[in-house]
Every structure is written in structure tokens, then in C-alpha cells.
Design an enzyme around this catalytic site. Structure first.
Site, PDB file in Angstrom:
ATOM      1  N   ASP B 314      38.500  33.708  31.665  1.00 22.27           N
ATOM      2  CA  ASP B 314      39.860  34.159  31.970  1.00 22.27           C
ATOM      3  C   ASP B 314      40.905  33.490  31.082  1.00 22.27           C
ATOM      4  O   ASP B 314      41.978  34.055  30.877  1.00 22.27           O
ATOM      5  CB  ASP B 314      40.186  33.937  33.445  1.00 22.27           C
ATOM      6  CG  ASP B 314      39.514  34.996  34.327  1.00 22.27           C
ATOM      7  OD1 ASP B 314      38.931  35.948  33.781  1.00 22.27           O
ATOM      8  OD2 ASP B 314      39.583  34.872  35.555  1.00 22.27           O
ATOM      9  N   TYR B 398      42.393  39.546  40.093  1.00 20.71           N
ATOM     10  CA  TYR B 398      42.477  38.246  40.772  1.00 20.71           C
ATOM     11  C   TYR B 398      43.754  37.497  40.459  1.00 20.71           C
ATOM     12  O   TYR B 398      44.312  37.625  39.370  1.00 20.71           O
ATOM     13  CB  TYR B 398      41.302  37.337  40.357  1.00 20.71           C
ATOM     14  CG  TYR B 398      40.167  37.374  41.337  1.00 20.71           C
ATOM     15  CD1 TYR B 398      40.366  37.007  42.668  1.00 20.71           C
ATOM     16  CD2 TYR B 398      38.900  37.775  40.953  1.00 20.71           C
ATOM     17  CE1 TYR B 398      39.324  37.035  43.576  1.00 20.71           C
ATOM     18  CE2 TYR B 398      37.850  37.818  41.859  1.00 20.71           C
ATOM     19  CZ  TYR B 398      38.070  37.452  43.167  1.00 20.71           C
ATOM     20  OH  TYR B 398      37.043  37.490  44.063  1.00 20.71           O
TER      21      TYR B 398
END
EC number: 1.4.3.-
Lengths: 669, 669
Positions: B314, B398
Site C-alpha cells: 500500500d 480500506y
């Protein structure tokens, strides 16, 4: 029920305690009774659960009678009794004399008598003379005796000696733990007589205190914790921070009943466990029958005689309720505070109110959930409001803080903090040797390593009766050219606990302990509803398996235990822990090998602070903290905090630190 | 320095970013440049540390020049470049073309182009036709491609398809993750062309999506998280809770410099790591040179093709700074808030301000320390004021929340929360089989198990240069009739880490990692000063050791790593993580076997959320949280929070819930 009738789960009232004491006293006419403890004997689950269920449905059901247990001695004898008094009907139901090996907990009055006895003793006076000290600067810490052989059955105390700060010896709040003396005394509490003096070693590796150099009391850099005694002024940089609830609290309280954000539960209190939580439901569904801190064991790692016995069961030997602090508004508790009071008795049978023994308030714990849709830029954010119950106990030198925290997402957290003052022992300030089992925390002050071993008792009722515990691990999927061709798959492996026993934690498998109700299926997940314990993986008892510590602290052998519920099994080191020999705790209960599948079971979680002191822990210790979570797992059909309203500035009224410099929302591209 | 000159650690300013972009663009005349990232290239430690030390002592010292790194592509080609621009002197210092295997991170504009490309593709249109769906209800999640073989070197994206809630399809905030479709597309991002369609299995145990029953879109009980779309009204029971600081904040801020309660540090920000913390001192003593979240890896456990590649770095593949939220006053932050802004660039080289990327405020975290002297009844109690910095990032579905928290007791805590929406995949609603690698979270909605593996980078400077890491365990003392006659002794065992490498956690030994300065002795403890990392013991990567996941996420192989400091070693999975092959991360650095004893070392802590979804995690997930603590261990001579003023009602102004019922302090016996 009338207003005056307590709820079956209300703590024993002062009136009930007085009535029970009175009945016991009358039944022992001619005997000088030394009371030890009294409190609510909770109704059996068999009697109570139908009552609670009827009550929650507003159905009529007779409340069981109010029973009070009383523990007492015949003063100046070893004769110890356990009694149950029915205060609803004004009669003693049973009195049982305990075998001689069962020793009652200590009480404060008794410990003060022990200290006074020591000061008068020629044996102690001889030691003070050796050290050139006057008795009026001496401060004593009378301790539970512990056990180091199989024969001792006198009721004993061990007393450690300190002096007040020589520079501040007229102040009774000076921190004597900074000035330990090199001897201790063993005292018979039945005869109230010093039996023996023990000399404490002064060197790093010396094993006895005999033939040592004379004690040199050190000069710790900062010996004092009380603000008026510290050598430095308090810092002035901390600006006030206040928590304001202009529309009042989100909870309601009626007696011991609390309702908050779909949670409903009762708050209990007793001399031994202190705060207890009962009959916990969320949105009308049963979750826990009873939650409690059930025992603590604090063994010290300094192996040297006479320090090897230092070890206390802080609940069974003393009591979390009897040592509960009176929590101060704006001091121990910040915000909009509801207090719950308790009551205990002293050794004269006098009722001792415990005002503000528990405080309850809401807290803001940051973000509960958030999502920003990057396609539209729209953020949904909800803050994490929690309801926190706090109790603080003082067990001689140490303070423990216990928090039960309820969350809008159906989660329950139990936090343990340890603060207070290290129990210290002297070391020759001139000695430079390494001490492998202790830390020097001040000039001449040694703080031995020790463990705080806690056991949390969880009596679940997950969506009703008949629960099962599953041990769930996350494990790699087996290599398989069809089912797992790239080695990326992983699965959970579940094992049902079928009979009572103990289990290990395993963080490397992300192990959780799932309490399910096998009869209730979640229609979304197509699995049984459950709650998971997210355990703390921590160290077990470090004392040797054949040591008395190990024999006595059965619950310290494993981090997790499952037993079949029995009403009288609340204390995992046994009901009588003082000078105990073991054999009456959780080990014998699991050894019954009861079925615990789809049964009324109890989960016990043991966790440990291995506390190897730092200089930073002296003269008072910044709180250490650990948290245990109990979380729904496929208990709800979706996020139970979904309907928490959006977090808005209109309600939260926050303030920019520096408007000239900061960029406030809406200004930005 | 003038007001306009940024501090060497200030984040790149919009002006500097624009200047760097401009220079690059000029140097690439005739080429369509696709910018990827730009930000401050921090000065080398060799240049910076003397400057910082001089600055802290108010001594003159030349600031190093301001350098900006720029990453860019030649648009519609695979040619990728890394450049360093000296914006103080207006010149490009270096430009390096990357080998073809290095792939740049994704950017939002590019991902939107990928989505648009998909919708226009006949391959996708054929699938939509098969499902009877119009393109205008489709929502796409373009993902990083990952890697599943050794040959693929096209720059690819994988795109997952969903539809808006059929009942609310006109609302662009409807939660498409509740309505997953049964196909995905692989797209070439250089050619901007769909290359391949993959069908997603619909059964619990089916391994391919071919020859499956037609997709049945389910009807989740509650599909929506956005409040205006939820089927239930928001609850009305939550009363406002406000945090008020009537005298203002206890901190001061000057640019990126923060001073609070003896702490002093700088707040940094860049596209990749987001919030960084620099030059941390306490009471004038150096503690940390740099603290950062250095990488994350999120591999999914669903082994079925084409879902087996789902795994993202990420930070390296996207960026914590470029996805940082604009934090709302009173929404994301409660109380008296200071915001820090950042800036990044988009693919056109346009500066994108990141206002309110970091918020900072004080919190009250309960009790800091307390002791009651039972002899006098006098209680001393100090509340735990903390300074908290928060950043929230949105990586597609997320959200991650990172908190750095500074404490008056010299402690630093790093908290990670995970919230947001599960990445879902379809399942036939009629199928009742058990799915071993996923949870049904809605009718027809499967949420595969996955891990979030984080790596915290800790660059210490404990009381100055030259640190050593010790692995410290608590272990039983050997049985010995003289030294440990009762088996109660225990000791600590320390082992110095001499050369770079990795270590395991061991909670059963209460293992800590102690960073000491071997040259600085604490005169009280007579041991070197130190800070300890209290690690999280958690699961490692579950993917097979020979999987691409394992090769690429080197830092996921061990929870703790120690390397010798090098300025260019900030990212433990390598600088280029997208479609990476591994081999450029932390493993090669430790394999140098550098001496790390009494050296400039870096400690890396890897920790994991093994996230096996629950129904409670849908349609939006209550935040999961873990905390890592860095605490002084014999760094100070006594409790550094000793001088925190006593907690008083005069300053805290708390309120009793129910005066009629409660017992306020002073009223009680």
C-alpha cells in the site's frame, strides 16, 4: 419489589452487612469474634438466571432471598469459620469451621497490630539499636507470609522495615520505600509475637545478610512521589483539558442497572473481586452472565532468603473490594461521572462504606469506522464512543487499575494497569556488581524483578444457554496444483474444546478463542454466532514447577482454561489462598474432565506483567497497561455500530489551534 | 534562515514541487511526461545530523540544499526515471532510467483511465451483456497487478467489477462492494487496453469461474455504510462529548517543529510514507533520529485464480501521503486541533495540496500514576496527558489510521487502526458449503481472508550516536541449593545483536528489544541508558515460502530486523514494489552482515493483522487496533512524569452524573 428491596445482584448493603454481623455475633456469644469479610453470596445460576430472564421480559418471578457470606475467626485462636446468613429471613443458614490449613486473608487493622507488635519487640529493638535508629522514624510493610515448606501452619506475617526520608522524617507521607532496612521480622498473628528476625543481604550476589557490612542508607536522586515533598517543582506547562457533555450522559442508571447504547448490564461489588459485571446483554441478546477479575498472584524473583517468600494473592490474601479507592471527581475520573458505592466490614464487624469504589463515564476513543469513497470524495466517519467503568485498588505498595470498557460495536475490553511503588530492598551503595534478578532504582535501593499474574473469569452466555469454545488458528493452505496453485491460500482451522482443560495462546497462528452458541446460526455467515477472546500472549509463572509458588498458583500454569460452570468456583487459586498449599484451585476443576461442549462453561484467561523494574518506575511507576478484547464474531448480521450517527463539528465543537496558520475544512481544494 | 526558507526537514513545499516539475519538464522537451511522484529528498544523515545538533544548541551551521526527488514515465511507454532536483540552486542533479522490471506506483488519474478503458472494451461489454447489466451501474476497483510468474513485465492492472446497489443505483455513494460481479479484467496500462477477462468462481470450493451457474446478485441485510443510504435511521442516544482546553494547548508549533512537555520533534510528510517524525529529543536528550511507517503488504488468502494475485504494497504501490485524507475538524479530530498540510503532485505534474493531512491534539488517557499511602490516606494522582498525531489514508476500499503518541513519561506509542470496507468477491447465494478461506458477509458476498503486514522503521539515536540492540529475555534461575534454594528466582538474559539480521519475538519469555547507548551509563541503575521496543507478537506471512508473495515481501519473514543505517534504505520491500520480483529489500541489506554494535543502526518491526472477516466487518468495519510502545529503560534517573502536577477538580472540572444519588468526595467517611 419495593424501592428498599435490593436487586438479587446488588452488592450487600450496609444494612444487610450489619444484620449478618449481628446474627453471627449473637450466635457466638461469649466469644471475641474477629470478622474477616462479608458480602453478597450471589444466588445460584439455577435460581438467578430464570429471574433475570423474567425481569428482562417484565414477567413476574420471585427473587431469591438475599444471602450474606461471613468469614470470621475466634480472636487469638486459629479457628476460622465460613458462614452464610439469609438476611431476607433473618437466619443463619450454615456455619462451617475451616480446616487448620485454611488461613483467612489479612486485614488492615490486624496488619497495623502486627506493625505495633514489631516495634515493641526486643528482637526488633535490637536491630534498630544495631543501626542506630529511633523507632519513631521506622515504617513497616507487613506482608502475607506465603509458604516455603509443607509443615508451617501458624498464622504468620512477614514484616519489612524502612525509615522515613531522613531529610523529611517528620512527614508521614515521605516515601519510605526509598530507605529500606536490612532486616525483616516473622510475626505470629495469633499470639501477636515476633518469632524471628531475618537479615537481608546487602550485596549483589550475597545470599544471606549475615556478617555483612553495616547498612549505608543511600541518597536517591529523587526519593519522593508526593508533590509537596518532591525536590523539583511541578511543571507548569500542562494546560487544563476538560471533557464536557452539555446534554448529559448517554447512559442511564437505576440502582446497579446500567443501560447504554444497546448494552444493558449490572454492576456488582464485593470485598474480594471488587467490581463485577453481570447479566450483560446487547440489543436484548444475552452475551455474558458474569465477568470478573478473579485472582492475582505477585511472586518476586529475588531468590535470597528471607526474600524468597515474597508473593501475594492480592485478591484472596487481601481483596480488591476492601482495598478499593474512593475515586475523586476530577482527579481519578474526568468528565461526567457516575459513581457506584460498595460496603465491606472491618474486623470488629463494623460496616465500612466504600464510596465511589467504581466510576463510570463515557470516553471518546478516536475513530470507530471511516470510509472515503475516492470516486465522489464523500467521507463517512463515526467516532468511537465508549462506556468505561474504572476501579483502583491499593495493595500496600502497588496500585492496580481495572477498566471494563463497552463499545458501540458490541465489543468489550478489559484493561489492567499497574502503578504505585515498587517493593524495595536495600543494596550497599558502594557495590557495583551486576544484580541479575533486580534493578537499582535509587542509591542503595534495589527493586527485585517480579511478576503480576492475573486471571480474568469470563462466564459467557452467548445468545443464550449452551456454549462451546473453539480454538481457531490461521494456517497456510496445503500446496496443491489445483486448489492452491500459487501458494497464496490460507484457511482457518477450528478445534472444539470438548472437555474441561487448559490451552495455550499462539500469536504466530493468530489464535483466537471463539465462544459459540452451536444452536444459533448467523443467517449471513451461515456459521454459529459467537464472541471471540483476543487473548494476551504473555509469560507464565517463572518460578520452578516444583516450587510452592507453582503449587499454589494453579491458574498461572496456562493462559487459558475452560471449566464447566459451578456456582462456588469463582477463585482459581482456591477460596483460601493465604499460606495455601494449592490443590483447591482451577487445576482440580479441569481435572474432572467435564464435558464443556454445548454446556454452561466458564473461560479463564491468565495473563502476566513480567515486571523487571526500570529507574523510570521509581519513586512511583508510570502505569503499565494491557488490554484483553472480547469481540463479536458473526454474532451480528452486520456492523452493530453502523447506525452510530456521523461525527460532526456541530456536535463535537472542536477548535483550530491556530486559525492564521491552519487550513480549515472546506478551504482546501 | 529567512522565514521563506524551509527547514531541511520541512515537507516539500508546493513551490518547490512546482520548480522541480518544471525543471524535469524542460529537460524532457518533446516528450509527454507522466509524473508519478515527487517530494523531499531528505539530506543525508551525515549532512543533517550536525545541522540539527547545531540548531538545537543555537549554533550557526549551514543548512544543506533542498533536494526534490521526482519519479516519472514517458507516457505510453514503459520508460521510467528517477531524478533528483536541487531546488535551492535550480538544477537537476541526477536522472536515472530504471530497468524495465521496475514499475512505478499507480496513480488515481491512471486508475480512472484504466476503468474508463475497461468500460469501453468489447471484452468487458460482452461480460456485461452476459449478465444483462448496463455499463452505467458498474463500478470498478482497479488494482495493482501483483505477480504470479517470472516473465510478465508489461505494466498491468487488474480490475474488479461491481454494481451500485440495484435499489439505489442513482446514488454514486452506494456501496458497490455489496454487489460483486463474477469477472475481472487484466489491463495493459501502457497500451491502455484490456488484455484478458478472468471469470471469478461462484461456489465455495469451485476453483474456476467457468461453466458456473449464472450470477445471482444477493440482497445483503444492510448493504450501505453511508448514513443517508442506510435502511435504518441513525441512533439518537449518543449525547455530545466535547474536549475543551480553556487555556489553549500545552504544545507550541513553529513550522514543522513541535514542542510539548519536554518533547521536541519535527513532523514530516511525503507521498509514500505520509507522516514521518524526525529529530526527537526529550528534555534536550536525543532519542530518535527518524520514525516512519515504512511499508505495508496486504496479501489475500483466497487461492482461486484469478484472485490469487490480490496483494498490494500500500505504500510502495500507492502511497500513504498521496492517499492521506483531509482531516475534518470535529469529525476526524476532537478537541483543540493543530493541522499540518502536505503536498504531492499528480501525473500531470500539477501540485496537489494535501491540507490537514496530519492532525495533532492532546488527549487524556486516564491515570498516569497513582499511589495512596494507606497509613495516612493521602493519595497522589496524576493523569496521563498525551500528544497524539493522526493521519488517515484511504487505499481503495480500506482505511488505515496511524497515530504517533507522545507521553509525559518519555514513552512513544505507535497505533495502527484498520477500518474501511472489505474487498469482496461473489458467491452463489444458494450455496451452503463451508468456505475455508473466506467469510460470507452478505447475501452473495464473500470476504476473503487476508493479512495486513506493516513494517515500522525506527532509526534511533538513544542519547547520541552509537547504539546497540539487546535481546532481553526473562528466564527462570537455575535450580541451586545456595543461590536459588526455593526455585523462586528469575533473571534476565541479554544478548547483544552484533551483526545485521532478523530476530523473533517471544512473549513467553517477555522478550523486549532494548536499544542502548553503551557509552552512556545511568548512574542510578549502573547500566547503559536505553529505550525498549515492546513488540507486537503476531503472525508472519501465511503464503508459502516459495510463493511470489514471500519473495516480494521480504520484511514479512521476521518480526524484527536490525540493519546498519544507510540513507537510501527506507523501504523494506524495495523502492519499486509494483510487480516487483523481490531481492531489493531488507533481506539483502541484512545479508551484508554489517556490524550493528555501537553503530548507527536501524530497527524494523514487522507486525500483522491476520484479518479473517466477520459479518460485523460489513458493510464497513469497526476499527481494529494494535499498539507498539517505545519506552525508556534506565534512560532517566527516575520517573520523568514525576513532576506532572497533581490531577485536581479545580483544573479538570468534572461533573457528577446524579448528585442526589452519587456520593461526592469529602462526603464519605
Amino acid at each position: 419489589m419495593t424501592q428498599e428491596t435490593p436487586h438479587p445482584l446488588d452488592p450487600a448493603t450496609p444494612r444487610e452487612l450489619a444484620a449478618a454481623v449481628d446474627l453471627i455475633r449473637k450466635s457466638c456469644s461469649g466469644v471475641d469474634v474477629q470478622f474477616k469479610a462479608a458480602g453478597l453470596k450471589e444466588p445460584s445460576k439455577e435460581a438467578l438466571l430464570p429471574f433475570l430472564r423474567a425481569e428482562r421480559s417484565s414477567m413476574p418471578y420471585n427473587a431469591p432471598p438475599r444471602l450474606i457470606y461471613v468469614m470470621f475467626l475466634y480472636r487469638h485462636t486459629p479457628r476460622l469459620f465460613d458462614a452464610v446468613v439469609d438476611v431476607t429471613n433473618g437466619k443463619i443458614l450454615e456455619v462451617e469451621e475451616q480446616p487448620r490449613g485454611n488461613h483467612a486473608p489479612a486485614d488492615r487493622i490486624e496488619m497495623n497490630e502486627v506493625a505495633a507488635t514489631c516495634l515493641k519487640s526486643p528482637l526488633v529493638q535490637k536491630e534498630l539499636k544495631r543501626l542506630g535508629l529511633d523507632a519513631d522514624v521506622v515504617v513497616m510493610d507487613p506482608w502475607i507470609y506465603g509458604r516455603d515448606d509443607d509443615v508451617e501452619d501458624r498464622r504468620l506475617a512477614q514484616v519489612f522495615f524502612y525509615i522515613r526520608n531522613p531529610k523529611k522524617s517528620d512527614d508521614f507521607d515521605s516515601n519510605h520505600y526509598a530507605f529500606p532496612l536490612d532486616f525483616m521480622a516473622v510475626t505470629d498473628m495469633v499470639e501477636m509475637r515476633v518469632e524471628e528476625i531475618g537479615r537481608i543481604p546487602l550485596g549483589a550476589t550475597s545470599v544471606t545478610g549475615k556478617d555483612e557490612a553495616p547498612l549505608n542508607v543511600g541518597q536517591p536522586v529523587e526519593a519522593e512521589y508526593a508533590h509537596h515533598l518532591q525536590s523539583q517543582p511541578a511543571r507548569t506547562t500542562v494546560k487544563p483539558l476538560q471533557v464536557v457533555q452539555p446534554q448529559g450522559a448517554s447512559f442511564t442508571v437505576a440502582g446497579s442497572l446500567v443501560e447504554w447504547e444497546k448494552w444493558r448490564f449490572r454492576v456488582g461489588f464485593n470485598y474480594r473481586e471488587g467490581m463485577t459485571i453481570h447479566d450483560v446483554t446487547f440489543d436484548g441478546r444475552e452475551v455474558f452472565y458474569r465477568l470478573s477479575m478473579s485472582e492475582m498472584f505477585v511472586p518476586y524473583g529475588d531468590p535470597r532468603n528471607p526474600l524468597h517468600r515474597k508473593a501475594a494473592f492480592d485478591l484472596g490474601d487481601v481483596g480488591a473490594g476492601s482495598t478499593a479507592n474512593n475515586l475523586g471527581l476530577g482527579c481519578d475520573c474526568l468528565g461526567l461521572i457516575k459513581y457506584f458505592d460498595g460496603a465491606v466490614i472491618d474486623q470488629h464487624g463494623t460496616v465500612v462504606p466504600k464510596p465511589n469504589a467504581i466510576c463510570m463515564h463515557e470516553i471518546d476513543a478516536g475513530i470507530q469506522w471511516k470510509h472515503t469513497n475516492h470516486r465522489t470524495g464523500k467521507a463517512s466517519v463515526v467516532r468511537k464512543r465508549q462506556l468505561q467503568l474504572q476501579t483502583i485498588i491499593t495493595v500496600a505498595n502497588y496500585e492496580y487499575i481495572f477498566y471494563w470498557t463497552f463499545d458501540q460495536a458490541g465489543e468489550v475490553e478489559f484493561e489492567t494497569r499497574a502503578t504505585g511503588i515498587l517493593s524495595t530492598t536495600p543494596i550497599d551503595p558502594r557495590c557495583d556488581e551486576e544484580v541479575p534478578f533486580a534493578t537499582r532504582v535509587g542509591d542503595g535501593v534495589l527493586a527485585p524483578y517480579h511478576q503480576h499474574i492475573f486471571c480474568l473469569r469470563i462466564d459467557p452466555c452467548i445468545d443464550g444457554d449452551g456454549n462451546t469454545v473453539e480454538v481457531v488458528d490461521s494456517v497456510p493452505m496445503i500446496a496443491d496444483p489445483v486448489l492452491n496453485p500459487y501458494g497464496t491460500g490460507y484457511v482457518t482451522e477450528s478445534r472444539k474444546i470438548k472437555t474441561s482443560g487448559s490451552e495455550e495462546t499462539d500469536p504466530l497462528k493468530a489464535r483466537i478463542f471463539k465462544i459459540i452458541n452451536p444452536k444459533k446460526m448467523n443467517r449471513v455467515s451461515k456459521t454459529p454466532v459467537g464472541y471471540k477472546l483476543m487473548p494476551i500472549s504473555s509469560q507464565k509463572l517463572l518460578a520452578a514447577p516444583d516450587s510452592w509458588h507453582a503449587k499454589r498458583a494453579e491458574f498461572a500454569h496456562a493462559p487459558l482454561w475452560v471449566t464447566r460452570h459451578r456456582d462456588d468456583e469463582l477463585f482459581p487459586a482456591g477460596r483460601y489462598t493465604n499460606q495455601s498449599r494449592g490443590g483447591t484451585g482451577i487445576k482440580s476443576w479441569v481435572d474432572r474432565r467435564d464435558s464443556v461442549e454445548n454446556q454452561d462453561l466458564v473461560l479463564w484467561h491468565t495473563y502476566t506483567f513480567t515486571h523487571n523494574p526500570r529507574t523510570e518506575d521509581f519513586p512511583v511507576m508510570p502505569a503499565e497497561s494491557v488490554r484483553i478484547a472480547l469481540k463479536p464474531i458473526n454474532f451480528f448480521e452486520y456492523n452493530p455500530a453502523l447506525d452510530v450517527p456521523e461525527s460532526t463539528q456541530a456536535s463535537n465543537k472542536s477548535v483550530l489551534y491556530q486559525a492564521a496558520n491552519g487550513c480549515c475544512r472546506g478551504d482546501s481544494p
